[in-house]
Design a protein around this motif. Structure first.
Motif, PDB file in Angstrom:
ATOM      1  N   SER A 142       0.806  -1.229   0.000  1.00 43.05           N
ATOM      2  CA  SER A 142       0.000   0.000   0.000  1.00 43.05           C
ATOM      3  C   SER A 142       0.837   1.277   0.000  1.00 43.05           C
ATOM      4  N   LEU A 143       2.159   1.154   0.118  1.00 42.44           N
ATOM      5  CA  LEU A 143       3.013   2.345   0.219  1.00 42.44           C
ATOM      6  C   LEU A 143       3.394   2.847  -1.169  1.00 42.44           C
ATOM      7  N   GLU A 144       3.473   4.158  -1.282  1.00 45.19           N
ATOM      8  CA  GLU A 144       3.953   4.719  -2.551  1.00 45.19           C
ATOM      9  C   GLU A 144       5.438   4.391  -2.698  1.00 45.19           C
ATOM     10  N   PRO A 145       5.945   4.313  -3.932  1.00 45.79           N
ATOM     11  CA  PRO A 145       7.286   3.770  -4.186  1.00 45.79           C
ATOM     12  C   PRO A 145       8.418   4.378  -3.364  1.00 45.79           C
ATOM     13  N   ARG A 146       8.451   5.698  -3.241  1.00 54.00           N
ATOM     14  CA  ARG A 146       9.568   6.331  -2.537  1.00 54.00           C
ATOM     15  C   ARG A 146       9.546   5.990  -1.046  1.00 54.00           C
ATOM     16  N   LEU A 147       8.366   6.018  -0.441  1.00 58.21           N
ATOM     17  CA  LEU A 147       8.259   5.684   0.982  1.00 58.21           C
ATOM     18  C   LEU A 147       8.554   4.203   1.187  1.00 58.21           C
ATOM     19  N   ARG A 148       8.118   3.381   0.265  1.00 59.94           N
ATOM     20  CA  ARG A 148       8.398   1.948   0.346  1.00 59.94           C
ATOM     21  C   ARG A 148       9.906   1.690   0.329  1.00 59.94           C
ATOM     22  N   GLU A 149      10.634   2.463  -0.478  1.00 67.51           N
ATOM     23  CA  GLU A 149      12.085   2.333  -0.545  1.00 67.51           C
ATOM     24  C   GLU A 149      12.729   2.654   0.811  1.00 67.51           C
ATOM     25  N   HIS A 150      12.254   3.694   1.473  1.00 70.14           N
ATOM     26  CA  HIS A 150      12.791   4.087   2.779  1.00 70.14           C
ATOM     27  C   HIS A 150      12.463   3.054   3.857  1.00 70.14           C
ATOM     28  N   VAL A 151      11.247   2.519   3.818  1.00 72.09           N
ATOM     29  CA  VAL A 151      10.848   1.518   4.809  1.00 72.09           C
ATOM     30  C   VAL A 151      11.668   0.244   4.637  1.00 72.09           C
ATOM     31  N   ALA A 152      11.845  -0.201   3.397  1.00 67.16           N
ATOM     32  CA  ALA A 152      12.633  -1.410   3.144  1.00 67.16           C
ATOM     33  C   ALA A 152      14.070  -1.231   3.606  1.00 67.16           C
ATOM     34  N   HIS A 153      14.620  -0.048   3.375  1.00 72.28           N
ATOM     35  CA  HIS A 153      15.993   0.253   3.787  1.00 72.28           C
ATOM     36  C   HIS A 153      16.125   0.214   5.304  1.00 72.28           C
ATOM     37  N   ALA A 154      15.128   0.756   5.996  1.00 76.10           N
ATOM     38  CA  ALA A 154      15.158   0.791   7.460  1.00 76.10           C
ATOM     39  C   ALA A 154      14.987  -0.604   8.055  1.00 76.10           C
ATOM     40  N   LEU A 155      14.108  -1.412   7.479  1.00 76.96           N
ATOM     41  CA  LEU A 155      13.889  -2.759   7.992  1.00 76.96           C
ATOM     42  C   LEU A 155      15.118  -3.644   7.769  1.00 76.96           C
ATOM     43  N   GLU A 156      15.843  -3.379   6.701  1.00 81.95           N
ATOM     44  CA  GLU A 156      17.074  -4.138   6.453  1.00 81.95           C
ATOM     45  C   GLU A 156      18.096  -3.873   7.561  1.00 81.95           C
ATOM     46  N   LEU A 157      18.240  -2.601   7.929  1.00 81.59           N
ATOM     47  CA  LEU A 157      19.168  -2.214   8.988  1.00 81.59           C
ATOM     48  C   LEU A 157      18.792  -0.810   9.451  1.00 81.59           C
ATOM     49  N   PRO A 158      18.567  -0.608  10.760  1.00 86.20           N
ATOM     50  CA  PRO A 158      18.182   0.725  11.246  1.00 86.20           C
ATOM     51  C   PRO A 158      19.313   1.734  11.067  1.00 86.20           C
ATOM     52  N   LEU A 159      18.944   2.990  10.973  1.00 94.19           N
ATOM     53  CA  LEU A 159      19.912   4.068  10.755  1.00 94.19           C
ATOM     54  C   LEU A 159      20.992   4.092  11.829  1.00 94.19           C
ATOM     55  N   HIS A 160      20.622   3.854  13.083  1.00 92.25           N
ATOM     56  CA  HIS A 160      21.577   3.925  14.191  1.00 92.25           C
ATOM     57  C   HIS A 160      22.667   2.867  14.089  1.00 92.25           C
ATOM     58  N   TRP A 161      22.436   1.801  13.336  1.00 98.15           N
ATOM     59  CA  TRP A 161      23.418   0.737  13.178  1.00 98.15           C
ATOM     60  C   TRP A 161      24.254   0.905  11.910  1.00 98.15           C
ATOM     61  N   ARG A 162      23.931   1.872  11.086  1.00 96.27           N
ATOM     62  CA  ARG A 162      24.601   2.022   9.799  1.00 96.27           C
ATOM     63  C   ARG A 162      25.840   2.903   9.892  1.00 96.27           C
ATOM     64  N   MET A 163      26.805   2.621   9.001  1.00101.31           N
ATOM     65  CA  MET A 163      27.977   3.479   8.883  1.00101.31           C
ATOM     66  C   MET A 163      27.533   4.767   8.186  1.00101.31           C
ATOM     67  N   GLN A 164      27.773   5.897   8.804  1.00104.73           N
ATOM     68  CA  GLN A 164      27.132   7.143   8.401  1.00104.73           C
ATOM     69  C   GLN A 164      27.462   7.570   6.978  1.00104.73           C
ATOM     70  N   ARG A 165      28.717   7.495   6.575  1.00110.16           N
ATOM     71  CA  ARG A 165      29.065   7.978   5.236  1.00110.16           C
ATOM     72  C   ARG A 165      28.460   7.105   4.148  1.00110.16           C
TER      73      ARG A 165
END
Length: 296
Positions: free
Chosen positions: A55-78
């Motif tokens: 039900s998510l529009e493509p751009r938001l779906r991309e952000h949600v999938a990215h977050a579920l793969e690995l949360p921002l706090h666990w990612r290497m910032q650069r």
């Protein structure tokens, strides 16, 4: 965010961006913060449902999938910076001036990294004899730990998970980085050094690599799905400890390194052994981070 029945409040049913923000915030939880723990489970469940429903529009779906793969706090910032710039470029509301500034910043920092790599490449591996004694001890400690891993492989030894993690902590140089960072603190005292000797190991080195999963599968006799869940819980527990220590009196350099080490480990081993077999996803990410500038 929950109603009296424990369900998502009706007013939040279509607030996917808000749920996503709460999901990301839940990963800065410290030990004992039960509300954030509940928020993590709750938001993860609903974000996965949104993905399954389509039900998510493509751009938001991309952000949600990215977050579920690995949360921002666990990612290497650069590394995440590049992903975010490329995602922002596809946004309908994208500001071209902001985008160009972000790309210029990324390319400038990348140029600095290239210069530092050139300097490192001149280091002579045979220069150990010229190192002071305390540096030789650090080098030999790492060398011996790496050799221990090689012996396990050659002799067919199958270590238990704790044994594997202890050795990984040494062979990855985690103890060296943390000790050096701690000793650079502005308020270093004899008492603080003594307390540092009991600082818990960050058991995230190779935390999601197949080796740690296989160790637990063999040790406990559980299937891969259960082993992956166990390793994920170990990672979460370690992060809660790290998050709690960020409010301590330790120096900022130490806190930065304490967060940077597990993020680097996630980056290197999220898609398998990105160090021992660096020809897949990890190699592509390193190339884009260090050698491929963003097109202006």
């Amino acid at each position: 965010f929950k109603d009296g029945k424990g369900d998502l409040k009706a007013i939040l049913q279509h607030e996917t961006q808000g749920i996503l923000s709460l999901y990301e915030a839940s990963y800065v939880a410290k030990e004992g913060e039960l509300v954030l723990d509940q928020a993590m489970d709750f938001t993860t469940k609903h974000l996965k449902c949104f993905m399954e429903e389509g039900s998510l529009e493509p751009r938001l779906r991309e952000h949600v999938a990215h977050a579920l793969e690995l949360p921002l706090h666990w990612r290497m910032q650069r590394s995440h910076t590049r992903w975010f710039i490329e995602a922002y470029q596809r946004e309908a509301t994208m500001n071209p001036v902001v985008l160009e500034l972000a790309k210029l910043d990324f390319n400038v920092v990348q140029g600095m990294y290239k210069g530092e790599l050139r300097e490192l490449s001149r280091w002579d591996a045979n220069a150990i004899d010229k190192l002071p004694d305390y540096m030789k001890l650090c080098f030999l400690s790492i060398f011996n730990a790496a050799n221990e891993t090689a012996k396990w492989y050659n002799q067919g030894h199958k270590p238990k998970l704790d044994e594997y993690l202890d050795n990984a902590w040494m062979s990855s140089s985690g103890h060296v980085f943390m000790t050096n960072a701690y000793c650079m603190s502005d308020n270093l005292t004899k008492e603080s050094l003594e307390s540092f000797s009991t600082y818990p190991k960050i058991e995230l080195e190779r935390g999601d690599a197949p080796s740690s999963i296989q160790c637990y599968m063999l040790e406990s006799g559980v299937p891969e799905t259960a082993a992956r869940k166990k390793i994920r819980e170990l990672i979460k527990t370690s992060w809660r400890g790290i998050n709690g220590d960020r409010s301590s009196s330790s120096g900022e350099i130490f806190k930065t390194v304490a967060v940077g080490l597990p993020r680097t480990s996630q980056f290197m081993y999220q898609h398998g052994d990105g160090y021992g077999a660096p020809d897949g996803e990890t190699k592509e990410q390193i190339m884009s981070l260090l050698f491929e500038p963003l097109q202006l």
